[in-house]
Design an enzyme around this catalytic site. Structure first.
Site, PDB file in Angstrom:
ATOM      1  N   TYR A  96       0.817  -1.207   0.000  1.00 32.01           N
ATOM      2  CA  TYR A  96       0.000   0.000   0.000  1.00 32.01           C
ATOM      3  C   TYR A  96       0.858   1.268   0.000  1.00 32.01           C
ATOM      4  O   TYR A  96       0.337   2.365  -0.225  1.00 32.01           O
ATOM      5  CB  TYR A  96      -0.926   0.041   1.217  1.00 32.01           C
ATOM      6  N   HIS A 150       0.503 -11.592   2.131  1.00 32.36           N
ATOM      7  CA  HIS A 150      -0.510 -10.852   1.365  1.00 32.36           C
ATOM      8  C   HIS A 150      -1.205 -11.742   0.333  1.00 32.36           C
ATOM      9  O   HIS A 150      -2.431 -11.703   0.199  1.00 32.36           O
ATOM     10  CB  HIS A 150       0.157  -9.660   0.671  1.00 32.36           C
TER      11      HIS A 150
END
Length: 268
Positions: free
Chosen positions: A42, A100
């Site tokens: 991110y 992730h």
């Protein structure tokens, strides 16, 4: 019994950057949020760290989660990249460290032991996975010395993931729901609009109430104080079983499935 009681709702930070990210998280913490989700991918960990520091809320009162990107899953990169994440987050530990995606450099025989080492040295409290199917989750459970605390997956009224969620529950694993609002793509659905009107609430609040009804934890992203409050207010909203049945008739729609995604169960 789970090893930690997580808050019923959290703040997602995907696509939040810079001072906007910091300000919105500070507002959320003031409103009472205590669960923040971020990720290396991110590119906002430093802004998350700034928000936690500026809030002056004791670190141990906040559940902080981040995720290792797919190129950082070899044992060496697990450790080196995570150290960089800690510096950006301005903390000496995270509460949950996720894989992730089960892709790229992910090797359950190597990645999970490296993450367990971080638990042993106190830098990670709990191990999580994200975007794991039932077979991949079974493998991770077997390979990890410490329990898998959470499986973070896409979940919203248009994607109930019933089988996967039931499996998570059977293993005392939290289902953390990302994109619980369906990224705005399902808000015009007449069923959701009718339920919202009947309750005098917004469609996004219906989406969050749906996830909460399923005993999963939504982590919606908000970009204003008003939306933060509306999301939090959904904690007090209750949908009845008939409404849930109607919602579950919505066409299945998955909004995030990159080329490296696992083989999703089409019946889920």
């Amino acid at each position: 019994m789970k090893s930690i009681e997580l808050p019923r709702i959290g703040m997602g930070t995907w696509q939040l950057r810079g001072s906007t990210c910091t300000k919105i998280l500070i507002e959320g913490l003031k409103l009472g949020y205590r669960f923040i989700d971020t990720a290396q991918a991110y590119h906002n960990e430093q802004y998350v760290g700034d928000a936690i520091e500026a809030s002056e809320i004791p670190r141990d009162e906040i559940v902080l989660a981040t995720k290792l990107w797919i190129s950082k899953l070899s044992p060496r990169r697990v450790h080196s990249s995570f150290e960089k994440s800690l510096k950006k987050l301005k903390t000496n530990y995270v509460d949950i460290l996720y894989i992730h995606w089960p892709a790229g450099k992910y090797d359950p025989d190597k990645t999970l032991p490296a993450m367990n080492e971080l638990v042993e040295n106190g830098k990670v409290k709990h191990i999580g996975v994200s975007n794991f199917t039932i077979p991949l989750l079974k493998e991770a459970i077997e390979k990890s010395e410490n329990p898998i605390l959470a499986n973070q997956v896409e979940m919203h009224p248009g994607l109930g993931i019933h089988k996967l969620h039931q499996f998570n529950q059977s293993q005392n694993i939290y289902t953390i729901a990302y994109s619980p609002l369906g990224r705005g793509n399902i808000w015009k659905n007449p069923i959701l609009k009718e339920i919202a009107q009947n309750h005098g609430i917004t469609v996004p609040q219906v989406c969050i109430a749906y996830v909460l009804h399923r005993d999963a934890i939504p982590i919606p992203k908000a970009s204003s104080k008003q939306h933060l409050k509306e999301n939090l207010d959904a904690l007090s909203m209750t949908l009845d079983d008939n409404e849930i049945k109607h919602i579950d008739t919505l066409p299945k729609r998955r909004f995030l499935s990159p080329p490296f995604a696992p083989h999703w169960d089409k019946n889920d």
